[in-house]
Design an enzyme around this catalytic site. Structure first.
Site, PDB file in Angstrom:
ATOM      1  N   ASP A 178     -16.164  71.349 -39.922  1.00 52.63           N
ATOM      2  CA  ASP A 178     -16.186  70.084 -40.673  1.00 52.63           C
ATOM      3  C   ASP A 178     -14.803  69.446 -40.586  1.00 52.63           C
ATOM      4  O   ASP A 178     -13.883  69.826 -41.324  1.00 52.63           O
ATOM      5  CB  ASP A 178     -16.568  70.346 -42.136  1.00 52.63           C
ATOM      6  CG  ASP A 178     -16.850  69.052 -42.882  1.00 52.63           C
ATOM      7  OD1 ASP A 178     -16.585  67.972 -42.321  1.00 52.63           O
ATOM      8  OD2 ASP A 178     -17.349  69.126 -44.024  1.00 52.63           O
ATOM      9  N   HIS A 180     -23.383  63.269 -45.784  1.00 48.40           N
ATOM     10  CA  HIS A 180     -22.228  63.801 -45.062  1.00 48.40           C
ATOM     11  C   HIS A 180     -22.612  64.074 -43.615  1.00 48.40           C
ATOM     12  O   HIS A 180     -23.788  64.313 -43.301  1.00 48.40           O
ATOM     13  CB  HIS A 180     -21.761  65.097 -45.730  1.00 48.40           C
ATOM     14  CG  HIS A 180     -20.415  65.571 -45.286  1.00 48.40           C
ATOM     15  ND1 HIS A 180     -19.280  64.809 -45.372  1.00 48.40           N
ATOM     16  CD2 HIS A 180     -20.027  66.765 -44.742  1.00 48.40           C
ATOM     17  CE1 HIS A 180     -18.254  65.491 -44.915  1.00 48.40           C
ATOM     18  NE2 HIS A 180     -18.675  66.682 -44.525  1.00 48.40           N
ATOM     19  N   CYS A 234     -16.634  60.329 -43.150  1.00 48.37           N
ATOM     20  CA  CYS A 234     -17.050  61.574 -42.493  1.00 48.37           C
ATOM     21  C   CYS A 234     -17.621  61.344 -41.101  1.00 48.37           C
ATOM     22  O   CYS A 234     -17.391  62.151 -40.181  1.00 48.37           O
ATOM     23  CB  CYS A 234     -18.076  62.299 -43.378  1.00 48.37           C
ATOM     24  SG  CYS A 234     -19.581  61.364 -43.713  1.00 48.37           S
TER      25      CYS A 234
END
Length: 671
Positions: free
Chosen positions: A484, A468, A424
């Site tokens: 995202d 994250h 991520c």
């Protein structure tokens, strides 16, 4: 010579010393994890010296040696700790006093003082941890210390079984009083606050981010947050638990230069991007929830977007995050209200300072990413179109992995145009860099995403592997918008969690892959639920919860009702105690061996052969042998064991007598 004799006369007996040393070891053992090694060595040396004194090989140290020991110990504390007024130095000072007491442990008074210090040191366990294992161990410490106190009464009391039994009975009698005081004693806050030692390592998300940081967190299954909702539960794609915002990029690492100086928002106000403030709506869609956060040694907290908290010590920042007044060194509970972004009125532009802050890039580096962004801008694309083009590129050509290849100097270029495999932080970092290069204000947000819903207790469990990183871009007509990039590559990561998105790589480096066993996962979840109940019912039993419990029990909380609530059980207990004392004072208390022999006589009486008044045990046994020959050998063994236990104080004979009586039932043997 006279001096040596006088010292020996004041020495404690061997049993008392061993009990004191055992109590000290039990209390100090959990502290060894955070005490300096030299202090542990000092305790061992002090115990060794004191035992040598008992053996007569050394004398008790004189004033000069005591002064030298104290000076060295204080110097050791000063060199070990950077500041004195902190939690660990205070506990170390208490442990040091506890240790040095051994070199002057000469009389019963010194023994009692040492054991009273042990109670205080045992209580400091709960300053560091308030978990169930620590509570169980704390009870064990109190049992051992109380047994050591009982052992100071004489050699007979120092026997382990007798000392521990007396300790257990005393503490069992104190349990009702403890529970009563736990319920009714006023829940006062601390009269002073001692900060934690700043050198203690932090856990979880740090104040900066570089490639590989979050993939390391994915190897840990430790709980971070437990979140209970009062009302609706947000869907998985909305469970973004914000903690930190990174705005500065040095070519490899994202950070926040002003992480230690937070820009505070005002109560019941939402910060706007231009520095102004917008009132939060009093009604409308929002999430209300309670967060229980594990200690991290960092001040930042975690919540959904647009959070507001009225918990004491919790503040909101202009970056849409929450922080605590000090590093979180113990479990912390805080209540939060969060509003959906579309329900908040926003500023239509960033002020010049915020504009520069969210467009900052190094002067050089990553030329290919800059060229790609500049090309999109020359094509006349809007911020949304550039973002969509970049996300489409991620979706088409990139792979989500927990084992990304290492990156060199130009991290963004190598990731975007070479390796195309990442976690991520790789996607968030490259996305924000590229959007800034295209002239769109952007920032990296770090926190946790998702969580496991525990239906039995109705809370969301967030673990370290849920760490994250994502991005936010500024759109004039909408304000800050979450984007995202990981969701474009691996939507199952957002919907179902990391374990589902990277099943083959998940916890692959673990020594024992326990997550692959369903029953182990269930056991871990059950243990977490027990911890959750413990924290809710015991650790978080504050003034508000106490008042609610008392109102349910008494109907109305008043001094008279509380006095009756306290007084009636105490009065009943005193009456029962008086009745028991009255009954026990009617006759002499027989020794254990005599009570056992009396049971033998009662059994023989039921078999038809009672003992005559004044008949000696040996004569009684001879009569039984004549009249009931089948019982003769067993009766003779019982009588011999009784005489040894009663007249020779033979403990082994007393054990043998009890063992023989367990199998001696005359009516059965005569059938």
């Amino acid at each position: 010579m006279i001096r040596g004799v006088s010292q020996l006369q004041t020495l404690l007996p061997r049993e008392s010393l061993l009990w004191i040393f055992a109590a000290q070891l039990v209390v100090l053992l959990p502290h060894f994890a955070h005490l300096p090694v030299w202090l542990v060595g000092a305790w061992c040396a002090a115990v060794y010296w004191r035992y040598q004194v008992f053996l007569g090989r050394r004398e008790m140290p004189g004033k000069l040696i005591k002064l030298l020991a104290v000076s060295l110990a204080v110097a050791g504390l000063a060199l070990t700790y950077r500041r004195w007024f902190a939690l660990e130095p205070m506990v170390a000072l208490l442990a040091l006093s506890f240790t040095l007491k051994n070199i002057e442990l000469a009389s019963r008074r010194d023994a009692l003082l040492s054991l009273l210090l042990a109670y205080f040191l045992a209580a400091t366990l709960f300053v560091f941890e308030q978990t169930i294992p620590y509570a169980v161990y704390g009870i064990f410490c109190v049992v051992v210390i109380t047994a050591a106190l009982a052992a100071q009464q004489g050699r007979a009391s120092a026997r382990p079984k007798r000392a521990l039994g007396l300790s257990a009975r005393l503490l069992a009698q104190a349990v009702p009083v403890m529970l009563l005081l736990f319920v009714v004693m006023p829940r006062l806050g601390p009269l002073w606050a001692v900060p934690q030692n700043s050198s203690k390592a932090s856990t979880g998300i740090s104040d900066s981010m570089s490639p590989g940081d979050f993939s390391q967190l994915s190897k840990s299954a430790k709980p971070v947050l437990r979140i209970a909702f009062d009302g609706a539960l947000p869907p998985p794609e909305q469970r973004y638990w914000r903690g930190l915002v990174y705005t500065h990029f040095d070519g490899r690492r994202w950070s926040e230069p002003d992480a230690g100086v937070y820009r505070w928002g005002r109560s019941n106000r939402a910060p706007g991007g231009d520095g102004s403030e917008r009132p939060l709506p009093a009604v409308g869609p929002r999430y209300r929830y309670q967060v229980i956060m594990e200690p991290s040694q960092n001040p930042w907290l975690f919540a959904l977007a647009w959070p507001h908290s009225e918990t004491r010590g919790v503040r909101e920042t202009d970056d849409d995050t929450l922080v605590y007044r000090s590093p979180v060194s113990a479990r912390l509970a805080y209540a939060v209200h969060s509003w959906p972004r579309e329900s908040i009125a926003r500023a239509q532009s960033l002020n010049p300072l915020e504009q520069r802050r969210h467009l900052q890039l190094p002067a050089s580096g990553n030329p290919r990413a800059r060229q790609w962004a500049e090309a999109r801008r020359r094509e006349g694309m809007s911020a949304e179109e550039i973002s969509a083009a970049l996300l489409a590129r991620y979706n088409r050509d990139f792979t989500y992995t927990l084992r990304p290849p290492e990156l060199g100097r130009d991290t963004v270029d190598e990731f975007l145009f070479s390796t195309r495999e990442g976690f991520c932080e790789h996607f968030a970092s490259s996305y924000v860099f590229t959007m800034r290069a295209a002239g769109v204000p952007a920032r990296v947000v770090a926190g946790y995403q998702g969580g496991e819903w525990v239906a039995q207790e109705e809370y969301l469990l967030v673990r370290q592997y849920d760490a994250h990183a994502w991005a936010e871009i500024w759109l004039p007509e909408r304000g800050w918008v979450r984007v995202d990039p990981t969701a474009a590559v691996s939507p199952e990561r957002i919907r179902d969690g990391l374990q589902s998105a990277a099943a083959e790589e998940f916890m692959q480096d673990a020594l024992l892959p326990l997550h692959k066993f369903a029953f182990v996962s269930r056991l871990r979840l059950q243990w977490d639920m027990i911890n959750y109940r413990w924290y809710q019912a015991v650790v978080r039993f504050d003034h508000e919860r106490q008042q609610g419990l008392l109102q349910r029990l008494l109907g109305e909380v008043s001094p008279l009702r509380i006095a009756l609530f306290l007084g009636v059980p105490i009065l009943v207990a005193l009456l029962l105690l008086l009745a028991w004392l009255n009954l026990s004072s009617r006759g002499p208390v027989l020794p254990p061996a005599s009570r056992a022999y009396l049971r033998f006589c009662h059994r023989m009486a039921r078999a038809g052969l009672p003992r005559k008044p004044g008949e000696a045990p040996g004569d009684y046994a001879s009569r039984i042998e004549r009249e009931m020959p089948r019982l003769g050998p067993m009766v003779r063994r019982i009588t011999v064991a009784y005489e040894k236990a009663a007249y020779s104080d033979d403990e082994s004979a007393e054990k043998q007598l009890r063992k023989l009586l367990r199998s001696f039932w005359p009516l059965r043997l005569l059938r």
